[in-house]
Design a protein around this motif. Structure first.
Motif, short mmCIF file in Angstrom:
data_model
loop_
_atom_site.label_atom_id
_atom_site.label_comp_id
_atom_site.label_asym_id
_atom_site.label_seq_id
_atom_site.Cartn_x
_atom_site.Cartn_y
_atom_site.Cartn_z
N GLN A 153 -1.79 6.79 -1.37
CA GLN A 153 -0.81 5.71 -1.44
C GLN A 153 0.24 5.86 -0.35
O GLN A 153 0.62 4.90 0.32
CB GLN A 153 -0.14 5.68 -2.82
N ASN A 154 0.70 7.09 -0.12
CA ASN A 154 1.67 7.34 0.96
C ASN A 154 1.06 7.07 2.33
O ASN A 154 1.73 6.56 3.23
CB ASN A 154 2.22 8.76 0.88
N PHE A 203 1.00 3.38 2.90
CA PHE A 203 2.35 2.97 3.27
C PHE A 203 2.59 3.22 4.76
O PHE A 203 3.11 2.37 5.47
CB PHE A 203 3.39 3.72 2.43
N PRO A 261 6.81 7.19 3.91
CA PRO A 261 7.98 6.90 3.08
C PRO A 261 8.83 8.14 2.90
O PRO A 261 8.32 9.26 2.89
CB PRO A 261 7.37 6.45 1.74
N GLN A 287 10.33 8.80 0.23
CA GLN A 287 10.02 9.24 -1.13
C GLN A 287 8.84 8.42 -1.63
O GLN A 287 8.50 7.40 -1.06
CB GLN A 287 11.23 9.06 -2.04
N ASP A 288 8.21 8.90 -2.69
CA ASP A 288 7.05 8.21 -3.23
C ASP A 288 7.44 6.84 -3.76
O ASP A 288 8.50 6.67 -4.35
CB ASP A 288 6.44 9.01 -4.39
N ASP A 289 6.55 5.85 -3.55
CA ASP A 289 6.77 4.56 -4.19
C ASP A 289 6.33 4.66 -5.65
O ASP A 289 5.89 5.72 -6.11
CB ASP A 289 6.08 3.43 -3.43
N SER A 290 6.42 3.58 -6.39
CA SER A 290 6.16 3.64 -7.83
C SER A 290 4.72 4.05 -8.14
O SER A 290 4.48 4.81 -9.09
CB SER A 290 6.49 2.32 -8.51
#
Length: 105
Positions: free
Chosen positions: A24-25, A28, A36, A38-41
């Motif tokens: 996921q990162n 992004f 990012p 920080q991690d997204d949701s």
């Protein structure tokens, strides 16, 4: 680096959840041109699942020395790899390779 962490990510449930968070990162980063801060949701959800399952594994004495817990610990290291500078990344890569070789991979 992906060739190193991919086998770890498939080694157990904790590592797999961390691999999903990392993916996921990475998505992004591809969409925005930077990782990012920080991690997204979604990444955070996967990371939380990994933490919860790792906590459960740590409560089971029979898992303390097996390859699943070692893979889990390595997967947490990999999850934070985007925070490393070049020197720390080199140390991280060396440790990861050595740990995986100790497991006979």
């Amino acid at each position: 680096m992906r060739g190193t962490w991919y086998p770890v990510g498939l080694s157990n449930e904790v590592a797999f959840f961390n691999m999903l968070a990392n993916s996921q990162n990475f998505i992004f980063q591809k969409l925005n041109g930077f990782f990012p801060s920080q991690d997204d949701s979604l990444a955070l959800t996967y990371h939380y699942k990994a933490l919860r399952r790792a906590g459960e594994m740590m409560k089971e004495p029979q898992t303390h020395n097996n390859e699943a817990i070692i893979g889990a610990v390595i997967s947490f290291m990999i999850h934070h790899v985007s925070d490393f500078d070049d020197v720390n990344m080199s140390h991280h890569s060396c440790f990861l390779g050595a740990a995986w070789e100790l497991l006979g991979r």
